[in-house]
Write an enzyme that holds these catalytic residues in place. Structure first.
Site, PDB file in Angstrom:
ATOM      1  N   ASN A 117     -66.952 -53.243  57.200  1.00 18.36           N
ATOM      2  CA  ASN A 117     -67.696 -53.249  55.939  1.00 18.36           C
ATOM      3  C   ASN A 117     -67.449 -54.593  55.273  1.00 18.36           C
ATOM      4  O   ASN A 117     -66.318 -54.924  54.940  1.00 18.36           O
ATOM      5  CB  ASN A 117     -67.210 -52.102  55.044  1.00 18.36           C
ATOM      6  CG  ASN A 117     -67.804 -52.135  53.639  1.00 18.36           C
ATOM      7  OD1 ASN A 117     -67.193 -51.664  52.699  1.00 18.36           O
ATOM      8  ND2 ASN A 117     -68.999 -52.687  53.499  1.00 18.36           N
ATOM      9  N   TYR A 257     -72.575 -49.192  40.849  1.00 12.96           N
ATOM     10  CA  TYR A 257     -73.637 -48.560  41.627  1.00 12.96           C
ATOM     11  C   TYR A 257     -73.218 -48.045  43.002  1.00 12.96           C
ATOM     12  O   TYR A 257     -73.569 -46.938  43.387  1.00 12.96           O
ATOM     13  CB  TYR A 257     -74.798 -49.550  41.786  1.00 12.96           C
ATOM     14  CG  TYR A 257     -75.904 -49.091  42.707  1.00 12.96           C
ATOM     15  CD1 TYR A 257     -76.623 -47.928  42.433  1.00 12.96           C
ATOM     16  CD2 TYR A 257     -76.232 -49.805  43.851  1.00 12.96           C
ATOM     17  CE1 TYR A 257     -77.640 -47.500  43.272  1.00 12.96           C
ATOM     18  CE2 TYR A 257     -77.255 -49.384  44.700  1.00 12.96           C
ATOM     19  CZ  TYR A 257     -77.952 -48.228  44.404  1.00 12.96           C
ATOM     20  OH  TYR A 257     -78.944 -47.794  45.227  1.00 12.96           O
TER      21      TYR A 257
END
Length: 485
Positions: A117, A257
């Site tokens: 990631n 978010y």
């Protein structure tokens, strides 16, 4: 083929989530459950790799975890007590099965699987050097660069080779690596991307978010620290820190978010922080109105905070259908335009004649906000005010977020008045960068290095950007067309 979701097309996208488990029976099934919980971090493809003590087994597929890894035949074909998985959303680069992770290679030390990631900001330079030295790449992923650096390292042990590779890369990474010797989990020295550790009985689990631990019934132990490598070999767990200490700069957008609201990041409840952001936004940018309406689903916690702080009623003015597929095949523009209402529709009886405040997490290109405002006006809203729970996004991200070229970012092209006119709102306001830090319980001071990576708002990048700096921004994004996360 056209998306039916008018709100998801114009979001910054976190490009992946990782999940790994060591020392448990049925490891593949456990990883599949964990990936379900991380599906929001990458919806384009998924993969799982297992190790049974002798051989590695991999299944990778385009699409969601469901439909690919909820089949008994797939899980049975992934035996082993050690496994790692990955959900992916690509950048502007190629969408292809060869880029789906975990990536796997046979090295001189044995099998090597890696799930990543983040984004390596000097991957193009390293790739060119490796190719000149004879490396043959099988994907266009920057993650594969790590494999080749490990393979070509002159150090003797695999761990030393891996550390040698990490010391050559720039940018952001949270990694889970599987080898015959065990599992390694690590974060970059700035901790830009998240990674946590949990326990389920004797099993050690690593995941991008705590919510994945919750789903599999694991207990949260702690976050992997920036620059830390955690090595799991059987029942032995050890930690090393091969990098010089640095002040951490985790991505601030995890709180705004990316992370699920029910996750905990660095001891902060994501849900509570987003409510606090909404409350701070109400303090900074009040407006006389009748209703506070969230843009589903990411704007909901901030809208609750805004409503509670302002005393204006919170209402669901946009209704989302959860029973519509991701795509809609349209024979023409008229039907395609109508298709956007399959997933989201205005609550007309509630909105008609009302002054509404729409709360969303961000504005990227501005096309989504324009659609939402138009939806409210078509439903009869008397006034439409937009409030954004993050500062204006004026800069591209090079750390694992799918950000458009800077010239396509609305806030990079227009001032506040211009943006307000573009989305046809009666007013528009963003939370200030100081307000965002305040909601996180921090103070942002000009004379102190910020605690978070907020480069998408400020342009203050915490690392060097070799690939970007060696060419223009246009050239950089042309290079990005050859690489994915």
């Amino acid at each position: 083929m056209q998306t039916t979701n008018p709100f998801d097309d114009d979001k910054l996208r976190e490009e992946c989530g990782v999940f790994g488990v060591s020392a448990t029976d049925g490891a593949a099934a456990l990883v599949a459950l964990g990936l379900h919980a991380l599906q929001h971090r990458g919806q384009e493809a998924a993969g799982i790799t297992t190790f049974d003590g002798a051989n590695f087994h991999t299944h990778r597929a385009m699409g969601h975890v469901a439909g690919n890894f909820d089949r008994d035949d797939v899980i049975r074909a992934l035996p082993g007590t050690v496994a790692c998985g990955h959900v992916r959303y690509s950048t502007t680069g190629e969408t292809a099965l060869r880029n789906v992770q975990p990536l796997y290679a046979e090295l001189s030390t044995g099998g090597f699987a890696i799930a990543h990631n983040g984004n390596i900001s000097n991957a193009m330079r390293l790739r060119r050097e490796l190719v000149r030295r004879g490396s043959i790449f099988q994907s266009t992923s920057d993650t594969e660069t790590i494999i080749h650096l490990v393979a070509t390292s002159n150090y003797r042990t695999l761990l030393d080779r891996f550390i040698d590779a990490l010391k050559q890369i720039e940018g952001a990474y949270s990694l889970i690596v599987m080898t015959p010797e065990g599992m390694i989990a690590c974060r970059d020295p700035l901790g830009i991307r998240p990674l946590v550790m949990g326990k389920l009985g004797d099993a050690v689990i690593f995941a991008s978010e705590t919510v994945a631990l919750d789903v599999v019934g694991a207990t949260f132990v702690r976050a992997i620290e920036p620059g830390e490598l955690v090595i799991v070999q059987g029942s032995e767990i050890r930690s090393i820190r091969p990098f010089a200490p640095m002040a951490a700069r985790p991505c601030i957008f995890e709180w705004v978010y990316f992370s699920r609201p029910d996750s905990i990041v660095d001891d902060h409840s994501i849900y509570s922080v987003r409510k606090a952001i909404g409350a701070q936004l109400a303090i900074e940018s009040p407006v006389d109105a009748d209703l506070v309406i969230p843009v589903p689903d990411s704007g909901t916690p901030a809208a609750i905070g805004y409503a509670q702080q302002s005393g204006i009623p919170f209402e669901l003015g946009i209704i989302r259908s959860h029973y519509v597929g991701r795509t809609f095949i349209s024979p023409g523009d008229k039907v395609r335009h109508l298709g956007v209402k399959l997933k989201h529709n205005a609550n007309r009886a509630l909105i008609k004649g009302k002054r509404v405040i729409l709360v969303d997490d961000s504005i990227v290109r501005g096309t989504t906000s324009l659609k939402i405002v138009e939806m409210m006006r078509e439903a009869g809203a008397a006034e439409v005010h937009m409030r954004i729970a993050s500062p204006p996004t004026r800069h591209s991200c090079f750390y694992g977020v799918d950000t458009p070229e800077r010239e396509k970012l609305l806030a990079a092209k227009l001032d506040l008045g211009g943006m307000t006119g573009f989305i046809h709102a009666d007013s528009l306001a963003f939370i200030s960068i100081d307000g965002l830090y305040k909601a996180l319980g921090e103070a942002k001071r000009a004379d102190v290095r910020p605690k978070y990576c907020d480069a998408c708002f400020t342009g203050d990048y915490p690392t060097t950007l070799t690939d970007h700096d060696e060419g223009s921004e246009v050239d950089q994004f042309a290079m990005l067309a050859e690489r994915v996360i």
